[in-house]
Every structure is written in structure tokens, then in C-alpha cells.
Design an enzyme around this catalytic site. Structure first.
Site, PDB file in Angstrom:
ATOM      1  N   LYS A  22       2.510  21.652 -11.656  1.00 13.52           N
ATOM      2  CA  LYS A  22       3.272  20.467 -12.105  1.00 13.52           C
ATOM      3  C   LYS A  22       3.093  20.291 -13.620  1.00 13.52           C
ATOM      4  CE  LYS A  22       1.399  16.208 -11.752  1.00 13.52           C
ATOM      5  NZ  LYS A  22       1.341  15.452 -13.016  1.00 13.52           N
ATOM      6  N   ASN A  23       1.845  20.387 -14.091  1.00 16.95           N
ATOM      7  CA  ASN A  23       1.560  20.045 -15.492  1.00 16.95           C
ATOM      8  C   ASN A  23       1.942  21.136 -16.482  1.00 16.95           C
ATOM      9  OD1 ASN A  23       0.750  17.606 -14.584  1.00 16.95           O
ATOM     10  ND2 ASN A  23      -1.450  17.995 -14.762  1.00 16.95           N
ATOM     11  N   CYS A 116      -0.355   3.566 -16.584  1.00 18.74           N
ATOM     12  CA  CYS A 116      -0.262   4.071 -15.208  1.00 18.74           C
ATOM     13  C   CYS A 116      -1.560   3.700 -14.522  1.00 18.74           C
ATOM     14  CB  CYS A 116      -0.004   5.567 -15.211  1.00 18.74           C
ATOM     15  SG  CYS A 116      -1.488   6.462 -15.602  1.00 18.74           S
ATOM     16  N   ARG A 121      -2.102   4.239 -21.309  1.00 21.75           N
ATOM     17  CA  ARG A 121      -1.852   5.626 -21.687  1.00 21.75           C
ATOM     18  C   ARG A 121      -1.336   5.630 -23.136  1.00 21.75           C
ATOM     19  NH1 ARG A 121      -1.612   8.817 -17.025  1.00 21.75           N
ATOM     20  NH2 ARG A 121      -1.600  10.634 -18.368  1.00 21.75           N
ATOM     21  N   ASP A 311      -8.527  16.023 -13.240  1.00 21.86           N
ATOM     22  CA  ASP A 311      -7.624  15.877 -12.088  1.00 21.86           C
ATOM     23  C   ASP A 311      -8.240  16.375 -10.790  1.00 21.86           C
ATOM     24  OD1 ASP A 311      -4.676  16.765 -14.034  1.00 21.86           O
ATOM     25  OD2 ASP A 311      -5.863  14.930 -13.908  1.00 21.86           O
ATOM     26  N   ARG A 403       4.418  13.092  -6.197  1.00 23.37           N
ATOM     27  CA  ARG A 403       4.584  13.475  -7.601  1.00 23.37           C
ATOM     28  C   ARG A 403       3.966  14.839  -7.858  1.00 23.37           C
ATOM     29  NH1 ARG A 403       1.575  10.092 -11.107  1.00 23.37           N
ATOM     30  NH2 ARG A 403       2.394  11.607 -12.603  1.00 23.37           N
TER      31      ARG A 403
END
Ligand code: EPZ
Length: 422
Positions: A22-23, A116, A121, A311, A403
Site C-alpha cells: 500500500k505504502n 488521523c 499529522r 506499522d 484501507r
């Protein structure tokens, strides 16, 4: 509202395929804006954040199509320079479009990315770096209005913190600037390397003279290319945690062992045996065999790459909840990454949080409960805990999970979990 129901206690055994990261996919999709042509992004995961990025590209005027795991972006036509609030709100990391839009249009307008679940952020590092490249930034009514009146020019930039997003924005803004940019204290995450590989394949001239230093020689234009998204090292770490929490034995296909290796020491400390075997396509197959009962993971301190990734802390903390002893987690990247701990406590976890430190006292067993995802990786932690818990757990607020994890329920069921989504 959809929920995931898990009857825990099953040892996970079998094979899982790891998807594209994803990142990496998100900044890669933003980077396609720089190309007056067509880019094919292969191994692109089916995630809501990817769908949000595709919606932003379409809003800006690109033709975006998806064929299975390949997203094709045609950015030939002139593109717009503003991202509407509703699209910005949907995905905080939309900020990575800023550098690309300025590089393509000479200006960009977008609302401040919402805070978030992980705390505020800020984007001060992004804006300070873009100013060095010739961008003027005005903040009006919650919007950021950026202009590069005289175009973008190379600069010497040192980041106060190796921010992943700020590094990405500098790369995207600098690769067609007039002159050369030297970026110091740059993020070293593998996703940065993946972005550089794509940009260089499009004709950019980015190289790294030493760790954390990126030199970007501006080029007049970029051409389209095809690029395959790197494997998702956090998805891989999540499955390793699930195997650890259930005393299981998993094989993970299409991984990058080196990218995932920062989580190996904590898992090996707890008694897991991890092996990596080359799979011939430049990737590796990871296998993990967990003990029936984990030992404590020791002290897990999250750091920028190549340290332990922030993460991956939540899924591993969930596994630590059933270890035979006490583990300590120290979060050094984000301000508030423990929102999910209250949900784990509902399952009988014994965790004391004091600021950035979480002390996890392992218990013989967690009990199933009704819990809600608080954020993406916190949601992954709840799934890992549910797999280990005795009895039934119901997980809601699945939009957070969607997500970052594609077909998590199906993959877990295929390796023996009693899990369903309805
Ligand atoms: C990226 O976020 C990832 N997201 C995050 O993954 C990941 O946790 C993070 O990098 C660290 O590895 C994406 O790639 C889309 P940062 P990013 O800029 O770029 C502070 C997930 O679960 N900071 O390296 O936002 C910031 O507040 C997500 O997949 C400033 O103070 O991370 C944070 O405390 C979560 N000012 C720290 O730096 C700035 O201008 C790290 O942020 C920018 C950041």
C-alpha cells in the site's frame, strides 16, 4: 455495517500470498502525474486507499483503468491542480500528491490533510522542503495554496526528521526541477527505493550516494513506463504475527525478506523460527514456525527504517498479549499509536500504556469479545488477538482494515482460521 466474526484457538497452517505494498502504490500513483504519457503499475493492491488515489487522479484529468492487479494511468492530457476536500478527507496520505501536482502544474491547492487516528499529522517538513525548491505556500481557510512562480529549482535540503512523506514529496517535486537537488536525512524505507526505481525507469536521474542522501538531477520530462509494486512488508509482518499468536506455521509467498527482516529479531526472541528461501523472481518465500506458547518479545522500539517499523508494532503487540511473560513496546514515530489497546483490554489483555510506552503482561489466554477497529494497524491487531482468543470475537469498523489489507478474511480462512465477514 459489516463485521468480521472469529472463533479463535485454531493454529494457522498453510500458505499466504503477499500483495503489493500500500505504502508504495500510493506514492507511485501520485508519481504517474509527472509523466506526459501512460504508466502501468503492476501488482497494485485492491485497497480503499488505492481506490481513493485513483479517484484523485481521475478528478485531476487522468484516464485511470484497472485490469486485475494492473492500474494504468494516462496523464497525457493537461491536469487540474486542486484536490477537493472530500477526496482529501478520504485519505490523509493524499498529501503526497502535492509535490507531483506542483511539478506538473506549477501550483497546487488542497485542504490540510485531516489528522488521523494516530494523532496530528503535521506537514511542516513537507512545506519547508518545498519552499527550498522555490514553492511559495499560503495557508487560507484550512487550505494550502502552493505556487512555483518561477518554476522549481534544485536545492540542498536537510530534513529535520526522515519523514517518508516529505521525502516522497521532494522526490516528486525535484525530479523535473531546474538543476540538482541533494536531499539529506531522507527516509530510507524500501517504499522510497521503489518510488526512485519507477521514476528512474521514467527517465529521472535519482541516485543515492550514501544512506539517507538522495541526489536528484532535474530532467526536462519523464516518459511512461511499467513498474511492479514491491511486496507489502507490513502485510507480511501481520501474517507472521498471526502465526506467532496461534502457535502456527505459515509460508508467505512473494515477499521481500530484507524489507521484512526488521521484525524478525522480536519474533525470534519469542521463539519463532523464520526462514527465507529465494523464489527465483528476485523475491523470497518466508516461512515461520511458532512455538506452542510464545516467550516475551523483549523490548520492541519502533524506529525509521532499517529499525523496527511502527506499522508492525500493533500486530506484534497483539501476539505479545498471550506470551509467557512481559514485553515492552516503545513507539518513537507517532504520538498516539495505542488507541487499539483499550479494545484489546476488552479481550482480557493486560497492557499498561504510559505515553509512548506500552508494557504487555502476557496472559494464558484472551477471551473473545465485541471490539471495534480504531485505525488500520490497530484493526490488524484485533484480528490477530481474535485468532488467538478463546471463544468468539466480533470486529466492526472494518473501513479501517480495508484501507490496508486486501482479502484478509479469505486468506486467513485458507490457512485454517474460523473467520467470516458479513
Ligand atoms: C508513512 O506515513 C506511512 N504511510 C505510514 O504508514 C508509516 O507509519 C510512516 O510513513 C512511517 O513509516 C504511507 O506511506 C501512506 P512520516 P507518513 O512523514 O509519510 C511526523 C500505515 O499504517 N511528521 O514518516 O505520514 C509525523 O507526525 C501508515 O500504513 C512531522 O512532524 O510518515 C510522524 O510523527 C500509518 N512533520 C512522523 O513524523 C511532517 O511534515 C513520521 O511521519 C511530516 C511528518
Amino acid at each position: 455495517m459489516q463485521t468480521i466474526t472469529v472463533r479463535g484457538g485454531q493454529r494457522l497452517c498453510g500458505e499466504v500470498i503477499i500483495h503489493g505494498a500500500k505504502n508504495s502504490a500510493l506514492p507511485l500513483l501520485a508519481a504517474t502525474l509527472l509523466v506526459h504519457g501512460i504508466s502501468e503499475i503492476h501488482n497494485c493492491p485492491h485497497l480503499s486507499d488505492v481506490r481513493a488515489s485513483m479517484a484523485i487522479l481521475r478528478h485531476l484529468g487522468c484516464r485511470v483503468t484497472r485490469q486485475e492487479d494492473t492500474v494504468t494511468v494516462d496523464a497525457t492530457a493537461p491536469i487540474g491542480s486542486d484536490i477537493p476536500d472530500e477526496l482529501m478527507r478520504e485519505m490523509r496520505s493524499s498529501i503526497v500528491f502535492l509535490g507531483a501536482i506542483i511539478a506538473r502544474c506549477g501550483e497546487a491547492t488542497m485542504s490540510y490533510p485531516g489528522g488521523c487516528e494516530l494523532g496530528p499529522r503535521p506537514i511542516d517538513l513537507h512545506l519547508a522542503a518545498l519552499r527550498r525548491l522555490g514553492v511559495t505556500v499560503e495557508e487560507r481557510h484550512g487550505h494550502i495554496c502552493c505556487r512555483a512562480e518561477n518554476g522549481l529549482h534544485g536545492a540542498e535540503i536537510t530534513l529535520a526528521f526522515p519523514s517518508v512523506g516529505a521525502t516522497e514529496n521532494v522526490l516528486l517535486a525535484a525530479c523535473m526541477a531546474q538543476g540538482t537537488t541533494v536531499l539529506r536525512h531522507a527516509a530510507r524505507e524500501p517504499e522510497i527505493q521503489d518510488l526512485c526505481a519507477y521514476l528512474n525507469a521514467c527517465g529521472a536521474r535519482i541516485h543515492s550516494t550514501e544512506a539517507g542522501v538522495l541526489t536528484i538531477e532535474g530532467v526536462p520530462h519523464l516518459h511512461g513506463c511499467a513498474h511492479r509494486v514491491m511486496p507489502d512488508r507490513i502485510e507480511a509482518a501481520t501474517y507472521l504475527a498471526a502465526a506467532a499468536a496461534t502457535g502456527g506455521e505459515l509460508t508467505l509467498r512473494r515477499c521481500c525478506a530484507e524489507d521484512t527482516s526488521p521484525v524478525f529479531p522480536a519474533l525470534e526472541e519469542s521463539g519463532c523460527v523464520i526462514r527465507a528461501v529465494a523464489s527465483g523472481d528476485g523475491l523470497q518465500t518466508l516461512s515461520v514456525k511458532a512455538p506452542a506458547r510464545l516467550r516475551p518479545l523483549g523490548t520492541v522500539r519502533t524506529m525509521p527504517y532499517p529499525g523496527f517499523p511502527t506499522d508492525a508494532a500493533a500486530p506484534l503487540l497483539a501476539a505479545a498479549c498471550v506470551a509467557d511473560g512481559t514485553s515492552v513496546f516503545v513507539e518513537s514515530i507517532f504520538e498516539n499509536r495505542y488507541k487499539y489497546v483499550d479494545e484489546l483490554a476488552r479481550m482480557g489483555a493486560r497492557i499498561r500504556v504510559d505515553g509512548r510506552v506500552a508494557v504487555v503482561e502476557g496472559v494464558p489466554a484472551l477471551q473473545g469479545a465485541s471490539v471495534a477497529c480504531t485505525d488500520l494497524r490497530g484493526g490488524a491487531a484485533l484480528i490477530v488477538a481474535a485468532l488467538a482468543a478463546a471463544g468468539q470475537t466480533t470486529v466492526c469498523e472494518l473501513k479501517h482494515l480495508d484501507r490496508g489489507y486486501a482479502d484478509l478474511t479469505d486468506s486467513l480462512r485458507a490457512v485454517g482460521a474460523d473467520i467470516r465477514r458479513e
